[in-house]
Motif scaffolding. Sequence first.
Motif, PDB file in Angstrom:
ATOM      1  N   MET A 163      39.151  33.057  40.375  1.00  0.00           N
ATOM      2  CA  MET A 163      38.037  33.905  41.358  1.00  0.00           C
ATOM      3  C   MET A 163      37.315  33.428  41.910  1.00  0.00           C
ATOM      4  O   MET A 163      36.066  32.901  41.007  1.00  0.00           O
ATOM      5  CB  MET A 163      37.644  34.958  40.236  1.00  0.00           C
ATOM      6  N   LYS A 164      36.818  32.881  42.894  1.00  0.00           N
ATOM      7  CA  LYS A 164      35.645  32.678  44.133  1.00  0.00           C
ATOM      8  C   LYS A 164      34.321  33.307  43.923  1.00  0.00           C
ATOM      9  O   LYS A 164      34.580  34.780  43.516  1.00  0.00           O
ATOM     10  CB  LYS A 164      35.983  32.336  45.059  1.00  0.00           C
ATOM     11  N   LEU A 165      33.685  32.686  43.842  1.00  0.00           N
ATOM     12  CA  LEU A 165      32.276  33.155  43.362  1.00  0.00           C
ATOM     13  C   LEU A 165      31.893  34.556  44.559  1.00  0.00           C
ATOM     14  O   LEU A 165      31.009  36.116  44.657  1.00  0.00           O
ATOM     15  CB  LEU A 165      30.793  32.679  42.771  1.00  0.00           C
ATOM     16  N   LEU A 166      32.040  34.306  45.233  1.00  0.00           N
ATOM     17  CA  LEU A 166      32.333  34.959  47.141  1.00  0.00           C
ATOM     18  C   LEU A 166      32.712  36.005  46.964  1.00  0.00           C
ATOM     19  O   LEU A 166      32.290  37.034  46.892  1.00  0.00           O
ATOM     20  CB  LEU A 166      32.626  34.190  48.009  1.00  0.00           C
ATOM     21  N   THR A 167      33.897  36.716  45.595  1.00  0.00           N
ATOM     22  CA  THR A 167      34.716  37.586  45.861  1.00  0.00           C
ATOM     23  C   THR A 167      33.663  38.377  45.033  1.00  0.00           C
ATOM     24  O   THR A 167      33.941  39.766  45.307  1.00  0.00           O
ATOM     25  CB  THR A 167      35.864  37.191  45.203  1.00  0.00           C
ATOM     26  N   LEU A 168      32.824  37.986  44.426  1.00  0.00           N
ATOM     27  CA  LEU A 168      32.226  39.425  43.407  1.00  0.00           C
ATOM     28  C   LEU A 168      30.810  40.196  44.821  1.00  0.00           C
ATOM     29  O   LEU A 168      30.086  40.891  44.274  1.00  0.00           O
ATOM     30  CB  LEU A 168      31.361  38.605  42.177  1.00  0.00           C
ATOM     31  N   ASN A 169      30.949  38.792  45.829  1.00  0.00           N
ATOM     32  CA  ASN A 169      30.463  39.728  46.973  1.00  0.00           C
ATOM     33  C   ASN A 169      30.780  41.166  47.429  1.00  0.00           C
ATOM     34  O   ASN A 169      30.166  41.693  48.003  1.00  0.00           O
ATOM     35  CB  ASN A 169      29.494  38.922  47.405  1.00  0.00           C
ATOM     36  N   PHE A 170      31.822  41.136  46.710  1.00  0.00           N
ATOM     37  CA  PHE A 170      32.362  42.142  47.546  1.00  0.00           C
ATOM     38  C   PHE A 170      33.281  43.125  46.436  1.00  0.00           C
ATOM     39  O   PHE A 170      34.045  44.366  46.693  1.00  0.00           O
ATOM     40  CB  PHE A 170      33.749  42.118  48.295  1.00  0.00           C
ATOM     41  N   LEU A 171      33.194  43.119  45.454  1.00  0.00           N
ATOM     42  CA  LEU A 171      33.544  44.043  44.409  1.00  0.00           C
ATOM     43  C   LEU A 171      31.953  44.890  43.425  1.00  0.00           C
ATOM     44  O   LEU A 171      31.693  44.582  43.020  1.00  0.00           O
ATOM     45  CB  LEU A 171      34.029  42.828  43.092  1.00  0.00           C
ATOM     46  N   THR A 172      32.259  45.601  42.292  1.00  0.00           N
ATOM     47  CA  THR A 172      32.562  46.570  41.890  1.00  0.00           C
ATOM     48  C   THR A 172      32.926  46.893  40.767  1.00  0.00           C
ATOM     49  O   THR A 172      34.013  46.828  40.799  1.00  0.00           O
ATOM     50  CB  THR A 172      31.231  47.531  43.650  1.00  0.00           C
ATOM     51  N   CYS A 173      32.034  48.037  40.032  1.00  0.00           N
ATOM     52  CA  CYS A 173      32.802  48.706  39.179  1.00  0.00           C
ATOM     53  C   CYS A 173      33.360  48.910  39.376  1.00  0.00           C
ATOM     54  O   CYS A 173      33.720  50.492  40.506  1.00  0.00           O
ATOM     55  CB  CYS A 173      31.937  49.246  37.731  1.00  0.00           C
ATOM     56  N   ALA A 174      35.314  49.644  38.984  1.00  0.00           N
ATOM     57  CA  ALA A 174      35.895  50.504  39.798  1.00  0.00           C
ATOM     58  C   ALA A 174      36.073  52.088  38.435  1.00  0.00           C
ATOM     59  O   ALA A 174      36.874  52.895  39.485  1.00  0.00           O
ATOM     60  CB  ALA A 174      37.276  49.667  38.905  1.00  0.00           C
TER      61      ALA A 174
ATOM     62  N   LEU B  93      26.160  25.086  48.720  1.00  0.00           N
ATOM     63  CA  LEU B  93      26.204  26.783  48.548  1.00  0.00           C
ATOM     64  C   LEU B  93      27.976  26.771  49.040  1.00  0.00           C
ATOM     65  O   LEU B  93      28.577  28.098  48.904  1.00  0.00           O
ATOM     66  CB  LEU B  93      25.874  27.182  50.656  1.00  0.00           C
ATOM     67  N   HIS B  94      28.322  26.136  49.847  1.00  0.00           N
ATOM     68  CA  HIS B  94      30.610  25.786  49.665  1.00  0.00           C
ATOM     69  C   HIS B  94      30.624  25.907  48.767  1.00  0.00           C
ATOM     70  O   HIS B  94      31.443  26.202  48.151  1.00  0.00           O
ATOM     71  CB  HIS B  94      30.243  25.027  51.131  1.00  0.00           C
ATOM     72  N   ARG B  95      30.055  24.697  47.610  1.00  0.00           N
ATOM     73  CA  ARG B  95      30.336  24.384  46.421  1.00  0.00           C
ATOM     74  C   ARG B  95      29.986  26.058  45.344  1.00  0.00           C
ATOM     75  O   ARG B  95      31.204  26.130  45.104  1.00  0.00           O
ATOM     76  CB  ARG B  95      29.676  23.856  45.905  1.00  0.00           C
ATOM     77  N   VAL B  96      29.266  26.343  45.779  1.00  0.00           N
ATOM     78  CA  VAL B  96      29.000  27.853  44.810  1.00  0.00           C
ATOM     79  C   VAL B  96      29.557  28.719  45.241  1.00  0.00           C
ATOM     80  O   VAL B  96      30.401  29.593  44.220  1.00  0.00           O
ATOM     81  CB  VAL B  96      27.268  28.214  45.060  1.00  0.00           C
ATOM     82  N   LEU B  97      29.316  29.562  47.260  1.00  0.00           N
ATOM     83  CA  LEU B  97      31.258  30.478  47.266  1.00  0.00           C
ATOM     84  C   LEU B  97      32.142  30.563  47.069  1.00  0.00           C
ATOM     85  O   LEU B  97      32.843  31.583  46.673  1.00  0.00           O
ATOM     86  CB  LEU B  97      30.435  30.243  48.628  1.00  0.00           C
ATOM     87  N   LEU B  98      32.943  29.275  47.404  1.00  0.00           N
ATOM     88  CA  LEU B  98      33.978  29.236  47.888  1.00  0.00           C
ATOM     89  C   LEU B  98      34.622  27.761  46.895  1.00  0.00           C
ATOM     90  O   LEU B  98      36.236  27.833  46.772  1.00  0.00           O
ATOM     91  CB  LEU B  98      34.317  28.750  48.898  1.00  0.00           C
ATOM     92  N   GLU B  99      34.208  26.958  45.485  1.00  0.00           N
ATOM     93  CA  GLU B  99      35.058  26.429  44.957  1.00  0.00           C
ATOM     94  C   GLU B  99      34.509  26.594  43.980  1.00  0.00           C
ATOM     95  O   GLU B  99      35.395  26.086  42.506  1.00  0.00           O
ATOM     96  CB  GLU B  99      34.298  24.678  44.982  1.00  0.00           C
ATOM     97  N   THR B 100      33.589  27.271  43.050  1.00  0.00           N
ATOM     98  CA  THR B 100      33.162  27.733  42.336  1.00  0.00           C
ATOM     99  C   THR B 100      34.157  28.235  41.372  1.00  0.00           C
ATOM    100  O   THR B 100      34.109  29.853  42.499  1.00  0.00           O
ATOM    101  CB  THR B 100      32.056  27.416  41.606  1.00  0.00           C
ATOM    102  N   THR B 101      35.229  28.598  40.540  1.00  0.00           N
ATOM    103  CA  THR B 101      35.800  29.850  40.135  1.00  0.00           C
ATOM    104  C   THR B 101      36.158  30.080  39.265  1.00  0.00           C
ATOM    105  O   THR B 101      35.485  29.033  37.683  1.00  0.00           O
ATOM    106  CB  THR B 101      37.198  29.583  41.046  1.00  0.00           C
ATOM    107  N   VAL B 102      35.433  31.201  37.940  1.00  0.00           N
ATOM    108  CA  VAL B 102      35.713  31.961  37.313  1.00  0.00           C
ATOM    109  C   VAL B 102      37.604  32.273  36.693  1.00  0.00           C
ATOM    110  O   VAL B 102      38.201  32.532  37.381  1.00  0.00           O
ATOM    111  CB  VAL B 102      35.460  33.603  36.916  1.00  0.00           C
ATOM    112  N   LYS B 103      37.894  31.096  35.242  1.00  0.00           N
ATOM    113  CA  LYS B 103      38.662  30.853  35.090  1.00  0.00           C
ATOM    114  C   LYS B 103      39.550  31.953  34.045  1.00  0.00           C
ATOM    115  O   LYS B 103      40.649  32.833  34.400  1.00  0.00           O
ATOM    116  CB  LYS B 103      39.819  29.562  34.418  1.00  0.00           C
ATOM    117  N   GLU B 104      38.471  32.617  33.752  1.00  0.00           N
ATOM    118  CA  GLU B 104      38.600  32.967  32.212  1.00  0.00           C
ATOM    119  C   GLU B 104      37.355  33.386  32.529  1.00  0.00           C
ATOM    120  O   GLU B 104      36.528  33.048  32.286  1.00  0.00           O
ATOM    121  CB  GLU B 104      39.407  32.023  31.371  1.00  0.00           C
ATOM    122  N   GLY B 105      37.642  34.707  31.914  1.00  0.00           N
ATOM    123  CA  GLY B 105      36.408  35.541  31.289  1.00  0.00           C
ATOM    124  C   GLY B 105      36.408  36.741  31.404  1.00  0.00           C
ATOM    125  O   GLY B 105      37.259  38.031  31.480  1.00  0.00           O
TER     126      GLY B 105
END
Lengths: 254, 142
Positions: free
Chosen positions: B1-12, B103-115
């Motif tokens: 999961m890309k870190l940019l995705t977290l910009n659009f997610l919240t608690c369900a 910025l590209h590295r942080v938003l789109l290339e850094t991903t959370v694999k497990e956690g």
Amino acid sequence: MLPTPSTSHVCFDRVYEPAEDSFLLLDTLSSSSEAAFLQERFSNAQSTPPLVLEVGVGSGVVLAFTAANAKRILGRQDVLTIGTDINSFACQAAAQTIRTAITEHGHGKTISLDVVNGDLASCLRPQSVDVFIFNPPYVPADLPDFARHERYNGLPDGDRKTTFEQDSYLLELSYAGGEEGMVVTNRMLEQIPEILSTDRGVAYVLLCAQNKPEAVKQGIRQWGTGWMAETVGSSGKQAGWEKLQIVRIWKEQA
Amino acid sequence: MKLLTLNFLTCAIKTCKSAPSSFPLHPRDASLEVIETDLNLPFLKNILPRLMWDELRVITSELGLPDLPPTPPTREDLVVAAEDAAVEGEESEEEASQTAKDLHRVLLETTVKEGKLVCGNCGHEYKVLEGVPNFLLPGHLV
């Protein structure tokens, strides 16, 4: 004719296979009338990239198509896509479909975020979605027994294969819509005013004739001032009835 | 999961939506993976106003990534100044600056694999498995 994304890697034993409903969404989104509507809203190159959310992505064919053809559909290439599905196998499959389509047909320019495993749009930040797409479980049939979900939503422990019962359950999720086929859709419709961006949000929802689409559209128009609902695509005429239709939902600015 | 995705997610959880502390979700016990992708400069420029910068800084600091600047970059910050970029008179596309690459590295290339992703309001933990976050709640499945 825009190319249909490849889904040859997807196992259709447990992920919904693209069918007439999926293709009606592709045709509608890429029709000249919808492209004109969407481009008027989104093609300003200086505006922020629109976020396209599809709920219930299944194989991912619709979101992949939208991503790969963003320029033709939305008038710009710098579009963000995000998907959700209740079926974790679909999430993995769809992510692959979208990646492939963007690489092969989208010049790698659209930004695909992720496909998350979730219930409808419950994990999206309010007012964040610009284009919403939903091909719901619309068949009037009993909802599956969700008590089994946690057990069936992944590979059984220590096993590499799913069971037949598991696969049947996962496919049921993709089509069974409860009473009038509207139980899941009604839950989704409730979330739409909350998730759509206030200034430019627009939603596309597929309905079948048994869903009583005219009544559904009337209901949406009563959400409040400015809410609109119009049929913008249809297929499979039977005895004068549209079997499937796509309803566009948006709010006219006062 | 890309870190940019977290910009659009919240608690369900519905009751968390109105609580400011439900955003951003906090990564915990995360294993990260960098997946390289092509840099899209027009996209980066246009996405700037949509970034919840302070929250993004919280996420990167919690993940132990290099600190982001206190204020978001401007469009101009993302482009190498024209006089340095190309030989005079040569037709060239704009060149991404180091700021854009970071910025590209942080938003789109850094991903959370497990956690896990944790809501700051209710404390609910959402698991991330093989890069896919799971937002299903027991309450959804009744």
